[in-house]
Design a protein around this motif. Structure first.
Motif, PDB file in Angstrom:
ATOM      1  N   UNK A  11       0.762  -1.206   0.101  1.00  0.00           N
ATOM      2  CA  UNK A  11       0.009   0.193   0.036  1.00  0.00           C
ATOM      3  C   UNK A  11       0.840   1.234   0.071  1.00  0.00           C
ATOM      4  N   UNK A  12       0.465   2.211  -0.661  1.00  0.00           N
ATOM      5  CA  UNK A  12       1.200   3.475  -0.597  1.00  0.00           C
ATOM      6  C   UNK A  12       1.153   4.498   0.342  1.00  0.00           C
ATOM      7  N   UNK A  13      -0.071   4.416   1.188  1.00  0.00           N
ATOM      8  CA  UNK A  13      -0.620   5.081   2.192  1.00  0.00           C
ATOM      9  C   UNK A  13       0.328   5.187   3.432  1.00  0.00           C
ATOM     10  N   UNK A  27      10.067  13.436  -2.115  1.00  0.00           N
ATOM     11  CA  UNK A  27      10.035  12.060  -2.590  1.00  0.00           C
ATOM     12  C   UNK A  27       8.746  11.601  -2.846  1.00  0.00           C
ATOM     13  N   UNK A  28       7.672  12.449  -2.651  1.00  0.00           N
ATOM     14  CA  UNK A  28       6.357  12.167  -3.122  1.00  0.00           C
ATOM     15  C   UNK A  28       6.047  12.637  -4.732  1.00  0.00           C
ATOM     16  N   UNK A  29       5.954  11.422  -5.353  1.00  0.00           N
ATOM     17  CA  UNK A  29       5.758  11.687  -6.725  1.00  0.00           C
ATOM     18  C   UNK A  29       4.745  12.898  -7.110  1.00  0.00           C
ATOM     19  N   UNK A  30       4.834  13.467  -8.073  1.00  0.00           N
ATOM     20  CA  UNK A  30       3.584  14.662  -8.319  1.00  0.00           C
ATOM     21  C   UNK A  30       2.404  14.072  -8.793  1.00  0.00           C
ATOM     22  N   UNK A  31       2.475  12.884  -9.381  1.00  0.00           N
ATOM     23  CA  UNK A  31       1.188  12.365  -9.704  1.00  0.00           C
ATOM     24  C   UNK A  31       0.484  11.730  -8.691  1.00  0.00           C
ATOM     25  N   UNK A  32       1.067  11.127  -7.830  1.00  0.00           N
ATOM     26  CA  UNK A  32       0.648  10.675  -6.693  1.00  0.00           C
ATOM     27  C   UNK A  32      -0.095  11.619  -5.680  1.00  0.00           C
ATOM     28  N   UNK A  33       0.637  12.785  -5.665  1.00  0.00           N
ATOM     29  CA  UNK A  33       0.334  14.056  -4.655  1.00  0.00           C
ATOM     30  C   UNK A  33      -1.081  14.492  -5.337  1.00  0.00           C
ATOM     31  N   UNK A  34      -1.029  14.474  -6.791  1.00  0.00           N
ATOM     32  CA  UNK A  34      -2.306  15.387  -7.253  1.00  0.00           C
ATOM     33  C   UNK A  34      -3.507  14.119  -7.211  1.00  0.00           C
ATOM     34  N   UNK A  35      -3.159  12.992  -7.420  1.00  0.00           N
ATOM     35  CA  UNK A  35      -4.383  12.056  -7.106  1.00  0.00           C
ATOM     36  C   UNK A  35      -4.830  12.276  -5.806  1.00  0.00           C
ATOM     37  N   UNK A  36      -4.092  12.171  -4.573  1.00  0.00           N
ATOM     38  CA  UNK A  36      -4.398  12.199  -3.227  1.00  0.00           C
ATOM     39  C   UNK A  36      -5.014  13.583  -2.998  1.00  0.00           C
ATOM     40  N   UNK A  37      -4.465  14.518  -3.642  1.00  0.00           N
ATOM     41  CA  UNK A  37      -5.220  15.672  -3.382  1.00  0.00           C
ATOM     42  C   UNK A  37      -6.910  15.907  -3.831  1.00  0.00           C
ATOM     43  N   UNK A  38      -6.638  15.386  -4.929  1.00  0.00           N
ATOM     44  CA  UNK A  38      -8.156  15.244  -5.697  1.00  0.00           C
ATOM     45  C   UNK A  38      -9.187  14.770  -4.792  1.00  0.00           C
ATOM     46  N   UNK A  39      -8.763  13.448  -4.170  1.00  0.00           N
ATOM     47  CA  UNK A  39      -9.415  12.619  -3.293  1.00  0.00           C
ATOM     48  C   UNK A  39      -9.857  13.222  -2.035  1.00  0.00           C
ATOM     49  N   UNK A  40      -8.892  13.951  -1.379  1.00  0.00           N
ATOM     50  CA  UNK A  40      -9.131  14.718  -0.275  1.00  0.00           C
ATOM     51  C   UNK A  40      -9.981  15.815  -0.193  1.00  0.00           C
ATOM     52  N   UNK A  67      -5.894   3.583  -4.305  1.00  0.00           N
ATOM     53  CA  UNK A  67      -4.647   3.930  -3.607  1.00  0.00           C
ATOM     54  C   UNK A  67      -4.717   5.238  -2.902  1.00  0.00           C
ATOM     55  N   UNK A  68      -5.184   6.220  -3.713  1.00  0.00           N
ATOM     56  CA  UNK A  68      -5.289   7.692  -3.170  1.00  0.00           C
ATOM     57  C   UNK A  68      -6.373   7.615  -1.847  1.00  0.00           C
ATOM     58  N   UNK A  69      -7.427   6.974  -2.295  1.00  0.00           N
ATOM     59  CA  UNK A  69      -8.471   6.930  -1.158  1.00  0.00           C
ATOM     60  C   UNK A  69      -8.186   6.047   0.084  1.00  0.00           C
ATOM     61  N   UNK A 200       0.763   7.943 -11.458  1.00  0.00           N
ATOM     62  CA  UNK A 200       0.734   7.596 -10.134  1.00  0.00           C
ATOM     63  C   UNK A 200       0.760   5.976  -9.891  1.00  0.00           C
ATOM     64  N   UNK A 201       0.169   5.177 -10.571  1.00  0.00           N
ATOM     65  CA  UNK A 201       0.297   3.845 -10.697  1.00  0.00           C
ATOM     66  C   UNK A 201       1.901   3.284 -10.399  1.00  0.00           C
ATOM     67  N   UNK A 202       2.623   3.915 -11.452  1.00  0.00           N
ATOM     68  CA  UNK A 202       3.760   3.546 -11.572  1.00  0.00           C
ATOM     69  C   UNK A 202       4.763   3.829 -10.552  1.00  0.00           C
ATOM     70  N   UNK A 203       4.257   5.224 -10.094  1.00  0.00           N
ATOM     71  CA  UNK A 203       5.260   5.640  -9.047  1.00  0.00           C
ATOM     72  C   UNK A 203       4.823   4.922  -7.690  1.00  0.00           C
ATOM     73  N   UNK A 204       3.671   4.189  -7.478  1.00  0.00           N
ATOM     74  CA  UNK A 204       3.442   3.552  -6.299  1.00  0.00           C
ATOM     75  C   UNK A 204       3.462   2.126  -6.466  1.00  0.00           C
ATOM     76  N   UNK A 205       4.255   1.521  -7.517  1.00  0.00           N
ATOM     77  CA  UNK A 205       4.530   0.320  -7.879  1.00  0.00           C
ATOM     78  C   UNK A 205       3.331  -0.654  -8.188  1.00  0.00           C
ATOM     79  N   UNK A 206       2.164  -0.065  -8.578  1.00  0.00           N
ATOM     80  CA  UNK A 206       1.107  -0.742  -8.751  1.00  0.00           C
ATOM     81  C   UNK A 206       0.863  -1.208 -10.281  1.00  0.00           C
ATOM     82  N   UNK A 207       0.319  -2.189 -10.375  1.00  0.00           N
ATOM     83  CA  UNK A 207       0.167  -2.824 -11.952  1.00  0.00           C
ATOM     84  C   UNK A 207      -0.864  -3.111 -12.412  1.00  0.00           C
TER      85      UNK A 207
END
Length: 354
Positions: A11-13, A27-40, A67-69, A200-207
């Motif tokens: 889990x990336x959380x 260290x937080x990938x910008x794509x991961x940050x953007x998806x998390x921000x949108x969910x938040x 992942x973001x949720x 975001x999936x690539x940065x989080x190691x998700x396939x």
């Protein structure tokens, strides 16, 4: 069409403090940050303890949403689960759905539901699959006591929806695209590009699992995605997707205001009997076209027309019974509904005659 998952990943959380440290260290990938921000942003106003379900196919967009949720919901003191709909349209669909469910559980989502459905034929394969999917999502929400179901439609999906509406000759409501909030359903990623969810999936190691239906040109949306939008980008320059999505947002605000006025008109000008919907011409004809036609569209829906099949051309023909009456017998509408003028009224129903 539905997708599903590939392999699982950690889990990336983490805690809010971990997230802040990641951001400060870069260290937080910008794509991961953007998806998390949108969910938040989408979930921030929900009461603590609310149950939220992610509609997850295991494809790129929905896996990024899951992942973001999973990361953001605990920080907001929300309960987050997932629902995976197995459409049964591929030989390995059950395995695909269960793999997606495993990924959601690994991310920390709970409860996780897998819902097999039977896809009918009404409205074509895309519409039938969508109807079955949404029914399953609502059933899962009822079972879980969830107040919100998150959908992973992106900015690219919104642009495609606008083009599909243009191609059908639909009105402003259709061109307004998908709403960020529509009752139970919420779409946090409508301003997030598809490329961001993939990153975001690539940065989080998700396939993510890739649904072959997403490349099948028999589906209209696939042709829009792979054939129409690239041509527009080439002819008009980059930024077409963003412009279409922005147009949807602007039209939605206008459409919302007009819909309120049309609903007020329909309260007095439209009434339903056991078999028919009756519209008062005297009350309708003095209203502006934008409000009158919306009231007529609502009447057609109440008479049994399916929204996805009802075009602006249909409504214009019904409106002509009000404003340009020259003895027309009736107007044929989707799902066997007819509209006919009887004296001072427009009557809509299955098989009505003058």
């Amino acid at each position: 069409m539905p997708g599903s998952a590939g392999s699982t990943a950690e889990p990336p959380g983490g805690s809010a403090a971990d997230d802040l440290v990641e951001r400060r260290r870069g260290k937080l990938h910008p794509a991961v940050a953007r998806t998390r921000e949108a969910v938040r942003t989408m979930l921030a106003e929900l009461p603590k303890g609310t149950t939220v379900l992610v509609a997850c196919s295991g494809g790129t967009d929905s896996l990024a949403l899951a992942a973001a949720t999973a990361f953001e919901a605990p920080k907001l003191e929300l309960r987050a689960g997932a629902v995976i709909v197995d459409h049964g349209l591929q030989a390995d669909s059950a395995h695909v759905a269960e793999t997606a469910a495993t990924q959601c559980r690994t991310l920390g989502l709970d409860p996780v539901h897998v819902r097999p459905v039977e896809v009918g034929a009404d409205g074509g394969p895309e519409a039938a699959a969508r109807a079955a999917r949404y029914d399953a999502l609502r059933d899962a929400a009822d079972e879980s006591g969830a107040d919100v179901v998150l959908l992973a439609h992106t900015r690219d999906d919104q642009a495609e929806t606008v083009l599909l509406g243009l191609g059908r000759g639909s009105g402003a409501r259709s061109l307004a695209g998908m709403a960020p909030i529509a009752g139970l359903l919420r779409r946090p990623f409508l301003e997030v590009p598809r490329a961001t969810t993939a990153a975001a999936c690539i940065a989080s190691g998700l396939r993510p699992w890739h649904d072959p239906h997403n490349d099948d040109p028999q589906y209209t949306r696939v042709r829009v995605r792979h054939e129409v939008l690239p041509v527009l980008e080439e002819a008009l320059g980059p930024g077409v997707v963003e412009a279409l999505a922005r147009t949807a947002g602007l039209l939605r605000a206008d459409a919302d205001a007009l819909d309120v006025l049309a609903a007020d008109l329909a309260e007095t000008a439209v009434r339903r009997t056991d078999d028919e919907v009756v519209c008062d011409i005297g009350m309708l004809e003095s209203e502006p076209t934008a409000i009158r036609t919306r009231a007529l569209r609502q009447a057609a829906l109440e008479a049994g027309c399916r929204a996805t099949d009802l075009t602006a051309a249909h409504i214009a023909a019904v409106d002509a019974l009000v404003t340009a009456w020259r003895g027309q017998r009736w107007i044929d509408l989707p799902q066997g509904v007819r509209a006919v003028r009887r004296g001072g009224f427009i009557v809509l129903g299955e098989g009505v005659t003058g």
